[in-house]
Design a protein around this motif. Structure first.
Motif, PDB file in Angstrom:
ATOM      1  N   ASP A  10       1.070  -0.682  -0.183  1.00 29.25           N
ATOM      2  CA  ASP A  10      -0.021  -0.743   0.139  1.00 29.25           C
ATOM      3  C   ASP A  10       0.723   1.313   0.065  1.00 29.25           C
ATOM      4  OD1 ASP A  10       0.676   0.093   2.726  1.00 29.25           O
ATOM      5  OD2 ASP A  10      -0.768  -0.373   3.598  1.00 29.25           O
ATOM      6  N   THR A  11       2.134   1.350   0.162  1.00 28.82           N
ATOM      7  CA  THR A  11       3.373   2.393  -0.310  1.00 28.82           C
ATOM      8  C   THR A  11       4.001   2.833  -1.323  1.00 28.82           C
ATOM      9  OG1 THR A  11       5.068   0.748   0.223  1.00 28.82           O
ATOM     10  CG2 THR A  11       4.128   1.893   2.381  1.00 28.82           C
ATOM     11  N   ARG A  12       3.155   1.911  -2.490  1.00 27.64           N
ATOM     12  CA  ARG A  12       3.781   2.194  -4.067  1.00 27.64           C
ATOM     13  C   ARG A  12       3.139   3.067  -4.672  1.00 27.64           C
ATOM     14  NH1 ARG A  12       1.946  -3.292  -6.803  1.00 27.64           N
ATOM     15  NH2 ARG A  12       0.015  -3.070  -4.683  1.00 27.64           N
ATOM     16  N   GLY A  13       3.792   3.671  -5.954  1.00 24.65           N
ATOM     17  CA  GLY A  13       2.581   4.763  -6.086  1.00 24.65           C
ATOM     18  C   GLY A  13       1.644   4.066  -7.205  1.00 24.65           C
ATOM     19  N   LEU A  14       0.385   4.731  -6.983  1.00 21.36           N
ATOM     20  CA  LEU A  14      -0.322   4.996  -8.177  1.00 21.36           C
ATOM     21  C   LEU A  14      -0.826   5.381  -9.230  1.00 21.36           C
ATOM     22  CD1 LEU A  14      -3.264   2.528  -8.726  1.00 21.36           C
ATOM     23  CD2 LEU A  14      -4.176   4.023  -6.764  1.00 21.36           C
ATOM     24  N   ALA A  15      -1.284   5.315 -10.149  1.00 25.79           N
ATOM     25  CA  ALA A  15      -1.561   5.361 -11.302  1.00 25.79           C
ATOM     26  C   ALA A  15      -2.701   5.108 -12.066  1.00 25.79           C
ATOM     27  CB  ALA A  15      -0.592   5.544 -12.317  1.00 25.79           C
ATOM     28  N   GLN A  23       0.494   0.522 -10.204  1.00 29.12           N
ATOM     29  CA  GLN A  23       1.186   0.192  -9.280  1.00 29.12           C
ATOM     30  C   GLN A  23       1.891   0.019  -9.168  1.00 29.12           C
ATOM     31  OE1 GLN A  23      -2.508  -2.322  -6.812  1.00 29.12           O
ATOM     32  NE2 GLN A  23      -1.887   0.022  -5.358  1.00 29.12           N
ATOM     33  N   GLN A  24       2.927   1.421  -8.895  1.00 29.84           N
ATOM     34  CA  GLN A  24       4.639   1.230  -8.956  1.00 29.84           C
ATOM     35  C   GLN A  24       5.478   1.502  -7.962  1.00 29.84           C
ATOM     36  OE1 GLN A  24       3.305   4.970 -10.446  1.00 29.84           O
ATOM     37  NE2 GLN A  24       2.681   4.403 -12.577  1.00 29.84           N
ATOM     38  N   THR A  25       6.282   0.574  -7.477  1.00 25.47           N
ATOM     39  CA  THR A  25       7.802  -0.083  -6.506  1.00 25.47           C
ATOM     40  C   THR A  25       8.075   0.793  -6.401  1.00 25.47           C
ATOM     41  OG1 THR A  25       6.535  -1.955  -6.710  1.00 25.47           O
ATOM     42  CG2 THR A  25       8.938  -1.873  -5.318  1.00 25.47           C
ATOM     43  N   PHE A  26       8.657   1.696  -7.321  1.00 24.22           N
ATOM     44  CA  PHE A  26       9.780   2.507  -8.242  1.00 24.22           C
ATOM     45  C   PHE A  26       9.220   3.762  -9.040  1.00 24.22           C
ATOM     46  CE2 PHE A  26      12.091  -1.791  -7.728  1.00 24.22           C
ATOM     47  CZ  PHE A  26      12.265  -1.825  -6.486  1.00 24.22           C
ATOM     48  N   SER A  27       9.762   4.777  -8.772  1.00 30.87           N
ATOM     49  CA  SER A  27       9.350   5.614  -8.966  1.00 30.87           C
ATOM     50  C   SER A  27       9.205   6.206 -10.631  1.00 30.87           C
ATOM     51  CB  SER A  27      10.491   7.698  -8.795  1.00 30.87           C
ATOM     52  OG  SER A  27      10.607   7.704  -7.525  1.00 30.87           O
ATOM     53  N   PHE A  28       8.098   6.345 -11.034  1.00 28.78           N
ATOM     54  CA  PHE A  28       7.809   5.778 -12.416  1.00 28.78           C
ATOM     55  C   PHE A  28       6.299   7.300 -12.379  1.00 28.78           C
ATOM     56  CE2 PHE A  28       5.418   3.856 -16.420  1.00 28.78           C
ATOM     57  CZ  PHE A  28       6.597   3.680 -16.733  1.00 28.78           C
ATOM     58  N   ALA A  29       6.686   7.880 -14.090  1.00 34.01           N
ATOM     59  CA  ALA A  29       6.118   9.171 -14.480  1.00 34.01           C
ATOM     60  C   ALA A  29       5.572   9.446 -13.491  1.00 34.01           C
ATOM     61  CB  ALA A  29       5.066   8.612 -15.246  1.00 34.01           C
ATOM     62  N   ASN A  30       4.501   9.428 -13.374  1.00 34.42           N
ATOM     63  CA  ASN A  30       4.067  11.028 -11.968  1.00 34.42           C
ATOM     64  C   ASN A  30       4.368  10.489 -10.972  1.00 34.42           C
ATOM     65  OD1 ASN A  30       3.119  13.143 -14.166  1.00 34.42           O
ATOM     66  ND2 ASN A  30       0.817  12.071 -14.313  1.00 34.42           N
ATOM     67  N   TYR A  31       4.687   9.208 -10.235  1.00 38.90           N
ATOM     68  CA  TYR A  31       4.771   9.274  -8.560  1.00 38.90           C
ATOM     69  C   TYR A  31       6.558   9.393  -9.135  1.00 38.90           C
ATOM     70  CZ  TYR A  31       6.247   5.700  -5.534  1.00 38.90           C
ATOM     71  OH  TYR A  31       6.560   5.457  -4.044  1.00 38.90           O
ATOM     72  N   TYR A  32       6.542   9.692  -7.669  1.00 38.89           N
ATOM     73  CA  TYR A  32       8.268  10.504  -8.070  1.00 38.89           C
ATOM     74  C   TYR A  32       8.747  10.426  -6.236  1.00 38.89           C
ATOM     75  CZ  TYR A  32      12.429  12.739  -7.571  1.00 38.89           C
ATOM     76  OH  TYR A  32      14.126  12.855  -6.801  1.00 38.89           O
ATOM     77  N   ASP A  33       9.741   9.058  -6.014  1.00 41.91           N
ATOM     78  CA  ASP A  33       9.588   9.547  -4.500  1.00 41.91           C
ATOM     79  C   ASP A  33      11.643   9.066  -4.705  1.00 41.91           C
ATOM     80  OD1 ASP A  33      10.796   8.756  -1.727  1.00 41.91           O
ATOM     81  OD2 ASP A  33       8.928   7.513  -1.665  1.00 41.91           O
ATOM     82  N   PRO A  34      11.806   9.893  -4.569  1.00 40.70           N
ATOM     83  CA  PRO A  34      14.082  10.014  -4.126  1.00 40.70           C
ATOM     84  C   PRO A  34      14.142   9.220  -3.490  1.00 40.70           C
ATOM     85  CG  PRO A  34      12.825  11.802  -2.593  1.00 40.70           C
ATOM     86  CD  PRO A  34      11.991  11.782  -3.607  1.00 40.70           C
ATOM     87  N   GLN A  35      13.549   8.435  -2.860  1.00 38.65           N
ATOM     88  CA  GLN A  35      14.300   7.036  -1.865  1.00 38.65           C
ATOM     89  C   GLN A  35      13.372   5.979  -2.858  1.00 38.65           C
ATOM     90  OE1 GLN A  35      15.805   7.616   1.235  1.00 38.65           O
ATOM     91  NE2 GLN A  35      15.473   9.813   0.396  1.00 38.65           N
ATOM     92  N   ARG A  36      13.011   6.028  -3.830  1.00 44.55           N
ATOM     93  CA  ARG A  36      12.004   4.680  -4.461  1.00 44.55           C
ATOM     94  C   ARG A  36      12.616   4.405  -5.713  1.00 44.55           C
ATOM     95  NH1 ARG A  36       7.193   2.544  -0.875  1.00 44.55           N
ATOM     96  NH2 ARG A  36       7.296   0.679  -2.931  1.00 44.55           N
ATOM     97  N   MET A  37      13.686   4.989  -5.812  1.00 49.14           N
ATOM     98  CA  MET A  37      14.388   5.308  -7.581  1.00 49.14           C
ATOM     99  C   MET A  37      14.510   4.160  -8.225  1.00 49.14           C
ATOM    100  SD  MET A  37      13.372   8.485  -8.517  1.00 49.14           S
ATOM    101  CE  MET A  37      14.289   8.697  -9.499  1.00 49.14           C
ATOM    102  N   ASN A 206       3.512  -9.794   2.752  1.00 42.54           N
ATOM    103  CA  ASN A 206       1.818 -10.572   2.255  1.00 42.54           C
ATOM    104  C   ASN A 206       2.365  -9.951   0.889  1.00 42.54           C
ATOM    105  OD1 ASN A 206       1.251 -11.023   4.617  1.00 42.54           O
ATOM    106  ND2 ASN A 206       1.231  -8.565   5.693  1.00 42.54           N
ATOM    107  N   THR A 207       1.507 -10.319  -0.084  1.00 46.37           N
ATOM    108  CA  THR A 207       0.449  -9.844  -1.216  1.00 46.37           C
ATOM    109  C   THR A 207       1.000  -8.404  -1.544  1.00 46.37           C
ATOM    110  OG1 THR A 207      -0.942 -11.481  -0.857  1.00 46.37           O
ATOM    111  CG2 THR A 207      -1.619  -9.842  -2.911  1.00 46.37           C
ATOM    112  N   ARG A 208       1.597  -8.137  -2.754  1.00 45.45           N
ATOM    113  CA  ARG A 208       2.203  -7.740  -3.217  1.00 45.45           C
ATOM    114  C   ARG A 208       3.381  -6.725  -2.399  1.00 45.45           C
ATOM    115  NH1 ARG A 208      -0.345  -9.720  -7.499  1.00 45.45           N
ATOM    116  NH2 ARG A 208      -0.979  -8.531  -9.004  1.00 45.45           N
ATOM    117  N   ASP A 209       3.737  -6.880  -2.108  1.00 44.78           N
ATOM    118  CA  ASP A 209       5.186  -6.643  -0.891  1.00 44.78           C
ATOM    119  C   ASP A 209       6.837  -6.626  -1.461  1.00 44.78           C
ATOM    120  OD1 ASP A 209       2.977  -5.733   1.236  1.00 44.78           O
ATOM    121  OD2 ASP A 209       3.801  -7.194   2.648  1.00 44.78           O
TER     122      ASP A 209
END
Length: 238
Positions: A10-15, A23-37, A206-209
């Motif tokens: 539930d901490t992943r990016g969502l578009a 749902q994006q584990t790492f920064s992608f498109a409009n989801y940006y987290d400098p700790q998750r590149m 758990n699922t999708r972690d």
């Protein structure tokens, strides 16, 4: 735990574009987290759902190894190398974008969504000749085992990429366990749980972690329920 990173589902990016839920584990498109590149050379891990009759129009890539793993439904592929193919659950598709490719992906079903993992890995060689490959896997080869689906070696099991990386799929029954030895010095492991609950070195997923671990020679994996997961063994130095 030292030298680990945990990414809860539930901490992943969502578009949500209506036709596409990603749902994006790492920064992608409009989801940006400098700790998750990225995790080492693992740059993108997107968990995508494409609506019936919709898809990604023709778009370019270069200098990236792109892996698609369908989980449900069929995805139609077309690219500038002349490949026209359908990838479905049980297949794995790889493209070495190299000097540049264009491709499209489309859900031809009128009523069923397509669910697939889109994974990008930084290559260890730039500007290679673009390449496409697709294989069908035997799901029985991952029942209470780790099934290799990708490696750096064209003659090895699974598809291959321009990187010192190995991917495995596992489908474990509850209480089954296995050890995994890291394939190369300087590599780390990123484990993504497709469904169910597993423990990696005691860390519950758990699922999708997602869970990354590095500076270790091996890990122990135990299924706390019936579970499926993807293990990615990748260089940590980009």
């Amino acid at each position: 735990m030292k030298n680990t990173v945990l990414h809860k589902a539930d901490t992943r990016g969502l578009a949500n574009h209506g036709w596409l839920k990603s749902q994006q584990t790492f920064s992608f498109a409009n989801y940006y987290d400098p700790q998750r590149m990225h995790f080492g050379v693992l740059r993108v891990l997107n968990d995508d759902v494409v609506a019936p009759g919709r898809g990604f129009g023709t778009h370019p890539h270069d200098n990236m190894e792109i892996i698609s793993i369908p989980l449900e439904g069929d995805l139609q592929h077309k690219d500038s190398m002349g490949n026209v193919a359908t990838i479905r659950n049980g297949d794995i598709q790889v493209m070495s974008a190299g000097t540049g490719i264009q491709h499209s992906e489309y859900n031809a079903s009128k009523d069923q969504p397509v669910k697939f993992l889109q994974i990008w890995v930084f290559p260890n060689k730039r500007n290679v000749e673009p390449r496409y490959d697709q294989i069908s896997l035997n799901p029985n080869d991952r029942h209470n085992k780790l099934q290799q689906i990708l490696s750096p070696n064209p003659t090895d099991t699974g598809v291959w990429i321009h990187q010192n990386a190995w991917f495995h799929l596992g489908r474990f029954d509850k209480d089954h366990s296995a050890d995994y030895a890291v394939k190369a010095k300087g590599n780390g492991l990123y484990v993504f749980t497709l469904n169910g609950t597993i423990a990696v070195n005691g860390q519950t997923l758990n699922t999708r972690d997602g869970f990354g671990i590095w500076d270790t020679d091996k890990v122990s994996i135990r299924a706390d329920s019936d579970a499926e997961f993807l293990l990615m063994d990748v260089p940590m130095a980009v």
